[in-house]
Motif scaffolding. Structure first.
Motif, mmCIF file in Angstrom:
data_model
loop_
_atom_site.group_PDB
_atom_site.id
_atom_site.type_symbol
_atom_site.label_atom_id
_atom_site.label_comp_id
_atom_site.label_asym_id
_atom_site.label_seq_id
_atom_site.Cartn_x
_atom_site.Cartn_y
_atom_site.Cartn_z
ATOM 1 N N ARG A 48 0.798 -0.956 0.258
ATOM 2 C CA ARG A 48 -0.113 -0.116 -0.002
ATOM 3 C C ARG A 48 1.117 1.139 0.325
ATOM 4 N NH1 ARG A 48 -4.273 -2.724 4.173
ATOM 5 N NH2 ARG A 48 -2.895 -2.568 5.695
ATOM 6 N N ALA A 49 1.494 0.816 0.276
ATOM 7 C CA ALA A 49 3.383 2.059 1.078
ATOM 8 C C ALA A 49 4.447 1.944 0.874
ATOM 9 C CB ALA A 49 2.263 2.669 1.644
ATOM 10 N N ASP A 50 4.898 2.697 0.169
ATOM 11 C CA ASP A 50 6.699 1.938 0.063
ATOM 12 C C ASP A 50 7.493 2.709 1.368
ATOM 13 O OD1 ASP A 50 9.634 1.548 -0.497
ATOM 14 O OD2 ASP A 50 9.718 2.525 -1.847
ATOM 15 N N HIS A 51 7.989 2.046 2.507
ATOM 16 C CA HIS A 51 8.119 2.282 3.997
ATOM 17 C C HIS A 51 9.716 2.090 4.025
ATOM 18 C CE1 HIS A 51 4.307 4.685 4.730
ATOM 19 N NE2 HIS A 51 3.621 3.637 4.936
ATOM 20 N N ARG A 52 10.230 2.181 3.065
ATOM 21 C CA ARG A 52 11.753 1.266 2.908
ATOM 22 C C ARG A 52 12.905 1.976 4.048
ATOM 23 N NH1 ARG A 52 11.709 3.044 -1.969
ATOM 24 N NH2 ARG A 52 13.479 4.039 -2.747
ATOM 25 N N LYS A 53 12.216 3.532 3.948
ATOM 26 C CA LYS A 53 13.564 4.909 4.397
ATOM 27 C C LYS A 53 12.983 4.588 6.484
ATOM 28 C CE LYS A 53 15.026 7.035 1.054
ATOM 29 N NZ LYS A 53 14.963 9.064 0.295
ATOM 30 N N THR A 54 11.353 4.529 6.067
ATOM 31 C CA THR A 54 11.108 4.351 7.839
ATOM 32 C C THR A 54 11.585 3.452 8.471
ATOM 33 O OG1 THR A 54 9.410 5.949 7.057
ATOM 34 C CG2 THR A 54 9.066 4.787 9.213
ATOM 35 N N LEU A 55 10.836 2.131 7.443
ATOM 36 C CA LEU A 55 11.272 0.991 8.840
ATOM 37 C C LEU A 55 12.909 0.422 8.693
ATOM 38 C CD1 LEU A 55 8.824 -1.224 6.223
ATOM 39 C CD2 LEU A 55 8.425 -1.192 8.472
ATOM 40 N N TRP A 56 13.592 0.699 7.487
ATOM 41 C CA TRP A 56 15.316 0.261 8.086
ATOM 42 C C TRP A 56 15.739 2.168 9.366
ATOM 43 C CZ3 TRP A 56 17.726 -3.229 6.889
ATOM 44 C CH2 TRP A 56 18.922 -2.699 6.838
ATOM 45 N N ALA A 57 14.936 2.524 9.490
ATOM 46 C CA ALA A 57 15.352 3.852 10.158
ATOM 47 C C ALA A 57 14.857 3.250 11.647
ATOM 48 C CB ALA A 57 14.853 4.982 10.009
ATOM 49 N N LEU A 58 13.493 2.322 11.581
ATOM 50 C CA LEU A 58 13.344 1.273 13.201
ATOM 51 C C LEU A 58 14.106 0.511 13.500
ATOM 52 C CD1 LEU A 58 9.902 2.209 12.636
ATOM 53 C CD2 LEU A 58 10.243 3.286 13.771
ATOM 54 N N LEU A 59 14.667 0.265 12.147
ATOM 55 C CA LEU A 59 15.583 -2.011 12.628
ATOM 56 C C LEU A 59 16.781 -0.855 12.679
ATOM 57 C CD1 LEU A 59 13.888 -3.113 9.507
ATOM 58 C CD2 LEU A 59 13.785 -3.879 11.288
ATOM 59 N N SER A 60 16.912 0.378 12.571
ATOM 60 C CA SER A 60 18.126 0.954 13.135
ATOM 61 C C SER A 60 18.736 0.832 14.430
ATOM 62 C CB SER A 60 19.302 1.591 12.312
ATOM 63 O OG SER A 60 19.413 1.025 11.053
ATOM 64 N N LEU A 61 16.605 1.840 14.590
ATOM 65 C CA LEU A 61 17.351 2.343 16.021
ATOM 66 C C LEU A 61 17.030 0.745 16.900
ATOM 67 C CD1 LEU A 61 16.649 4.676 18.473
ATOM 68 C CD2 LEU A 61 13.656 3.982 17.430
ATOM 69 N N MET A 62 16.474 -0.437 16.889
ATOM 70 C CA MET A 62 16.003 -1.741 17.860
ATOM 71 C C MET A 62 17.138 -2.162 17.863
ATOM 72 S SD MET A 62 13.150 -1.106 18.390
ATOM 73 C CE MET A 62 13.195 -2.489 19.721
ATOM 74 N N ALA A 63 18.204 -1.508 16.633
ATOM 75 C CA ALA A 63 19.617 -2.504 16.852
ATOM 76 C C ALA A 63 20.750 -2.189 17.788
ATOM 77 C CB ALA A 63 19.934 -3.083 15.519
ATOM 78 N N PHE A 64 20.254 -0.278 17.097
ATOM 79 C CA PHE A 64 20.546 0.166 18.494
ATOM 80 C C PHE A 64 20.283 -0.013 19.707
ATOM 81 C CE2 PHE A 64 21.611 4.494 20.983
ATOM 82 C CZ PHE A 64 22.626 4.540 20.647
ATOM 83 N N GLU A 65 19.379 -0.632 20.238
ATOM 84 C CA GLU A 65 19.056 -0.572 21.848
ATOM 85 C C GLU A 65 19.177 -1.603 21.867
ATOM 86 O OE1 GLU A 65 14.515 0.567 23.675
ATOM 87 O OE2 GLU A 65 14.894 -1.531 21.799
ATOM 88 N N ASP A 66 18.875 -3.131 21.041
ATOM 89 C CA ASP A 66 19.992 -4.029 21.359
ATOM 90 C C ASP A 66 21.447 -3.488 21.983
ATOM 91 O OD1 ASP A 66 17.793 -5.586 20.957
ATOM 92 O OD2 ASP A 66 18.537 -6.044 19.030
ATOM 93 N N ARG A 67 21.860 -3.566 21.282
ATOM 94 C CA ARG A 67 23.620 -3.063 21.468
ATOM 95 C C ARG A 67 23.601 -1.932 22.789
ATOM 96 N NH1 ARG A 67 28.241 -1.927 17.249
ATOM 97 N NH2 ARG A 67 29.914 -2.046 19.642
ATOM 98 N N LEU A 68 22.784 -1.013 22.931
ATOM 99 C CA LEU A 68 23.007 -0.605 24.644
ATOM 100 C C LEU A 68 22.764 -1.608 25.453
ATOM 101 C CD1 LEU A 68 21.622 2.800 23.883
ATOM 102 C CD2 LEU A 68 24.085 2.254 24.534
ATOM 103 N N ALA A 69 22.257 -2.553 25.198
ATOM 104 C CA ALA A 69 21.707 -3.220 26.371
ATOM 105 C C ALA A 69 22.447 -4.508 26.352
ATOM 106 C CB ALA A 69 20.078 -3.494 26.179
#
Length: 105
Positions: A75-96
């Motif tokens: 329905r939409a191309d949200h690749r940039k938003t999704l990649w940003a969210l995935l990067s944020l979660m990976a960063f949070e994992d690394r901090l944890a």
């Protein structure tokens, strides 16, 4: 150009048309939108699962799910938003995973 370029240019000049060898460098796109709908889909859904998003406390899990579903259903191309969210979660994992910093005396 660096020292490695000359031998590569000479080899390319024997194999490719001059117009290709002498043109400016060009970048290329990564088919991220397709990958997030295909081979990376399961990983993305695991990383952005509602329980995981809720546990982080950083994002609205309903909004994240909506963006992901809109992308998966084309329905939409949200690749940039999704990649940003995935990067944020990976960063949070690394901090944890890192031990807490000790205060300096």
């Amino acid at each position: 150009r660096d020292a490695l370029s000359k031998p590569l240019d000479a080899l390319a000049g024997r194999l490719l048309p001059k117009s290709i060898v002498q043109r400016k460098k060009k970048g290329f796109g990564v088919p991220l939108a397709a990958w997030l709908r295909g081979p990376l889909s399961g990983w993305m859904q695991d990383q952005l699962a509602p329980k995981r998003i809720a546990r982080s406390g950083l994002l609205d899990q309903t909004a994240v799910q909506r963006v992901m579903q809109d992308h998966l259903l084309r329905r939409a191309d949200h690749r940039k938003t999704l990649w940003a969210l995935l990067s944020l979660m990976a960063f949070e994992d690394r901090l944890a995973a890192e031990p807490a910093a000790q205060p300096r005396e």
